[in-house]
Design a protein around this motif. Structure first.
Motif, mmCIF file in Angstrom:
data_model
loop_
_atom_site.group_PDB
_atom_site.id
_atom_site.type_symbol
_atom_site.label_atom_id
_atom_site.label_comp_id
_atom_site.label_asym_id
_atom_site.label_seq_id
_atom_site.Cartn_x
_atom_site.Cartn_y
_atom_site.Cartn_z
ATOM 1 N N GLY A 137 6.919 -7.313 -3.939
ATOM 2 C CA GLY A 137 6.301 -7.726 -5.373
ATOM 3 C C GLY A 137 4.581 -7.666 -4.881
ATOM 4 O O GLY A 137 4.104 -7.471 -3.660
ATOM 5 N N ARG A 138 3.918 -7.972 -5.982
ATOM 6 C CA ARG A 138 2.395 -7.955 -5.758
ATOM 7 C C ARG A 138 1.904 -8.955 -4.683
ATOM 8 O O ARG A 138 0.975 -8.890 -3.839
ATOM 9 N N GLU A 139 2.786 -10.063 -4.792
ATOM 10 C CA GLU A 139 2.204 -11.234 -3.892
ATOM 11 C C GLU A 139 2.322 -10.716 -2.305
ATOM 12 O O GLU A 139 1.731 -10.959 -1.548
ATOM 13 N N PHE A 140 3.290 -9.971 -2.058
ATOM 14 C CA PHE A 140 3.535 -9.482 -0.689
ATOM 15 C C PHE A 140 2.335 -8.604 -0.282
ATOM 16 O O PHE A 140 1.694 -8.884 0.893
ATOM 17 N N TYR A 141 1.831 -7.825 -1.022
ATOM 18 C CA TYR A 141 0.715 -6.830 -0.721
ATOM 19 C C TYR A 141 -0.702 -7.694 -0.702
ATOM 20 O O TYR A 141 -1.483 -7.237 0.090
ATOM 21 N N ALA A 153 0.454 3.860 -0.642
ATOM 22 C CA ALA A 153 1.539 3.335 -2.218
ATOM 23 C C ALA A 153 2.497 4.444 -2.462
ATOM 24 O O ALA A 153 3.525 4.234 -2.681
ATOM 25 N N ILE A 154 2.227 5.532 -1.805
ATOM 26 C CA ILE A 154 3.063 6.658 -1.893
ATOM 27 C C ILE A 154 4.361 6.553 -1.283
ATOM 28 O O ILE A 154 5.516 6.890 -1.574
ATOM 29 N N LEU A 155 4.448 5.600 -0.443
ATOM 30 C CA LEU A 155 5.588 5.329 0.707
ATOM 31 C C LEU A 155 6.533 3.957 0.061
ATOM 32 O O LEU A 155 7.457 3.788 0.320
ATOM 33 N N ARG A 156 5.695 3.252 -1.237
ATOM 34 C CA ARG A 156 6.093 1.866 -1.443
ATOM 35 C C ARG A 156 7.683 2.157 -1.992
ATOM 36 O O ARG A 156 8.201 2.968 -2.655
ATOM 37 N N SER A 157 8.581 1.265 -1.547
ATOM 38 C CA SER A 157 10.087 1.136 -1.857
ATOM 39 C C SER A 157 10.373 0.463 -3.249
ATOM 40 O O SER A 157 11.345 0.875 -3.952
ATOM 41 N N GLY A 158 9.517 -0.380 -3.655
ATOM 42 C CA GLY A 158 9.647 -1.097 -4.893
ATOM 43 C C GLY A 158 10.490 -2.612 -4.563
ATOM 44 O O GLY A 158 10.441 -3.207 -5.398
ATOM 45 N N ARG A 159 10.524 -2.783 -3.347
ATOM 46 C CA ARG A 159 11.258 -3.995 -2.868
ATOM 47 C C ARG A 159 10.586 -5.237 -2.841
ATOM 48 O O ARG A 159 10.670 -6.414 -2.693
#
Length: 553
Positions: A63-67, A55-61
């Motif tokens: 949403g929760r559904e994707f993960y 999660a340290i790499l997450r871009s914010g692009r």
């Protein structure tokens, strides 16, 4: 024990020296180890990420559904792969292709998760560049015919769904007096563009001709309002090389679907109307009518005669060889439908194929082509003179039929041809309706049939489609090949297509190779196969054996 130690050392060497970034986590998703490529790609050294989750790499692009879908795939299938946007340590957001695999012990419990990824920024940049070069006129930067065609097909579907009309305006612009044409066209196109809606498509079509596609109109009056606005826009002079230049314009208007179902039909009708507007010897616009040309009658005649030709088996198949880059070895053959009608004479595929697609004749026509080509290929194999691959063009309309793959399987069983000997080509534009074509393409791939994109570069395929669909080859369109050496834009497009293909591990065949200079350029740029008149024209099956076939072991 030594073998186990050696295996472990080898695994460590591979892990540390792999070009792809690799991260290994525990069952809870906490990072246990990363390799050097991980640090190079993300900017994070191992000490900054070990003990943390990805999660340290997450871009914010995403949403929760994707993960959630990602973890569901890992739970059910043991692996996930796809395109994802992540963030480097310096804050830069970048796209990567990520594959995650689940490692389990003998009892089925999760031991680790292993993520392998590569930065695809460069590929996406090349694709954007390719799209821009292929879709826009280099002088005015307006959409060209290819982009206009793509937008028309989408607009036509919306028009039929919403019961609205489309209008196509052919605009011919001429300067009053002698002025440099290129600066004049730039100034004129910029002026006209400011008088159109954002939803309208304004494209360059010819030397001094432009097309305007207007969506969502209720009838001829709406189209005439736009035409009048364009004419008024040119009442004031244009600034061309520090000169005030007045421009004249003639506009022809055709309406969808009354005046035609395809862009080519509507452009022909609008051009005829424009010529009548020009003949009035005054600035103005004119609507198309059937009396202006024999277009409508010709289309009806082609449709009637084509139905008869298919029913009577009056069409022919010709076969064009495909060569390796040396030009010495035939690596495949493409089957092409040819039609000579007693009343119409030679009818080019560019004339009858679109009509067949519009009225549903493409399905019996396509089945006839496959049966005839499969049978011919089997006879060549029996004689020991068949090339390795038989290639056929498949229409988007064929792929949209839910029973298309079943009909192919039935023909394979009927003729006895091996699916591994087949290659189906389809236009890049069909990928815009991925939801419809993916099931058919995946079924064909499972059958063993190779798939290739015909005319690559004349449409726009999302990168994810190229990477995930079972495509093995790209075909460079002949319109690009013909401009090699005389058009820098074409040269750049060809280089970019070959670069994308190398990155994705796809083979490339160039169509329409007619000169040795074109062949040398393509060979130097890494093209794999050639097809064109330089090496061999399309001929009958009998002539193909006599001229190109070689006994095979």
């Amino acid at each position: 024990m030594t073998a186990i130690q050696d295996s472990g050392r080898l695994a460590h060497i591979v892990f540390q020296n792999a070009a792809e970034g690799i991260a290994i986590t525990d069952p809870q998703g906490r990072i246990l180890a990363v390799n050097g490529a991980f640090t190079t790609l993300t900017g994070y050294p191992a000490g900054d990420v070990v003990g943390h989750t990805p999660a340290i790499l997450r871009s914010g692009r995403h949403g929760r559904e994707f993960y959630a879908r990602m973890w569901l795939a890992l739970r059910d299938d043991g692996r996930w792969q796809g395109e994802i946007w992540n963030r480097r340590k310096n804050g830069e957001i970048y796209p990567e292709w990520l594959s995650i695999s689940t490692v389990r012990d003998a009892t089925g419990d999760v031991l680790h998760y292993v993520g392998v990824f590569t930065d695809i920024s460069r590929i996406m940049e090349e694709q954007v560049k390719l799209r821009d070069l292929a879709y826009h006129d280099p002088l005015t930067r307006l959409p060209n015919r290819m982009l206009l065609r793509d937008r028309f097909e989408q607009a036509a579907r919306r028009s039929l769904r919403d019961a609205r009309q489309l209008a196509l305006l052919m605009v011919e612009i001429t300067p009053q007096g002698k002025v440099p044409n290129d600066p004049f066209l730039i100034a004129a196109s910029e002026r006209l563009a400011t008088h159109l809606r954002e939803t309208d498509t304004f494209a360059r079509y010819g030397e001094n001709e432009f097309l305007v596609l207007i969506e969502g109109i209720n009838g001829p009056r709406d189209a005439s309002v736009t035409a009048d606005q364009l004419l008024k826009a040119l009442e004031k002079p244009l600034a061309v090389d520090d000169l005030d230049v007045y421009a004249g314009a003639n506009i022809g208007i055709s309406l969808y679907p009354m005046d035609g179902y395809t862009l080519d039909d509507l452009a022909t009708a609008a051009d005829a109307a424009m010529l009548q507007a020009r003949g009035q010897q005054r600035r103005g616009f004119h609507f198309y009518s059937a009396e202006m040309t024999a277009f409508a009658n010709e289309r009806a005649t082609i449709e009637r005669q084509l139905r008869r030709a298919i029913a009577d088996g009056a069409l022919e198949l010709h076969f064009q060889p495909q060569f390796d880059v040396s030009g010495d070895s035939v690596v495949g053959v493409e089957a092409l439908a040819r039609w000579t009608d007693p009343e119409l004479g030679i009818v080019e595929p560019e004339r009858f194929i679109p009509i067949a697609e519009d009225n549903g004749l493409i399905h019996p026509l396509g089945e006839w082509v496959m049966r005839k080509a499969f049978t011919q290929f089997i006879s060549w194999q029996a004689a020991g003179v068949a090339p390795p691959v038989l290639s056929l063009n498949i229409s988007a309309r064929q792929l949209e039929r839910v029973d298309f793959a079943d009909s192919v399987a039935a023909l394979i069983a009927e003729t006895g041809i091996s699916p591994q000997s087949l290659e189906f080509e389809f236009r890049e534009s069909v990928l815009s309706d991925v939801a419809y074509v993916v099931p058919a393409l995946e079924t064909l791939d499972r059958m063993g049939i190779r798939l290739s994109i015909d005319g690559f570069g004349t449409g726009f395929s999302p990168l994810g489609n190229l990477k995930t669909l079972p495509i093995s080859k790209l075909n460079i369109d002949r319109s690009f090949v013909s401009g090699i050496g005389s058009n820098r834009t074409n040269d750049t497009i060809v280089r970019t297509v070959l670069g994308v293909a190398r990155t994705l591990g796809l083979r490339v065949i160039a169509e329409g190779v007619e000169t040795e200079d074109q062949a040398v350029f393509l060979r130097d740029q890494g093209c794999d196969e050639f097809q064109g008149h330089l090496y061999g024209q399309a001929v009958s099956g009998e002539d193909f054996v006599r001229r190109f076939a070689r006994p095979r072991n």
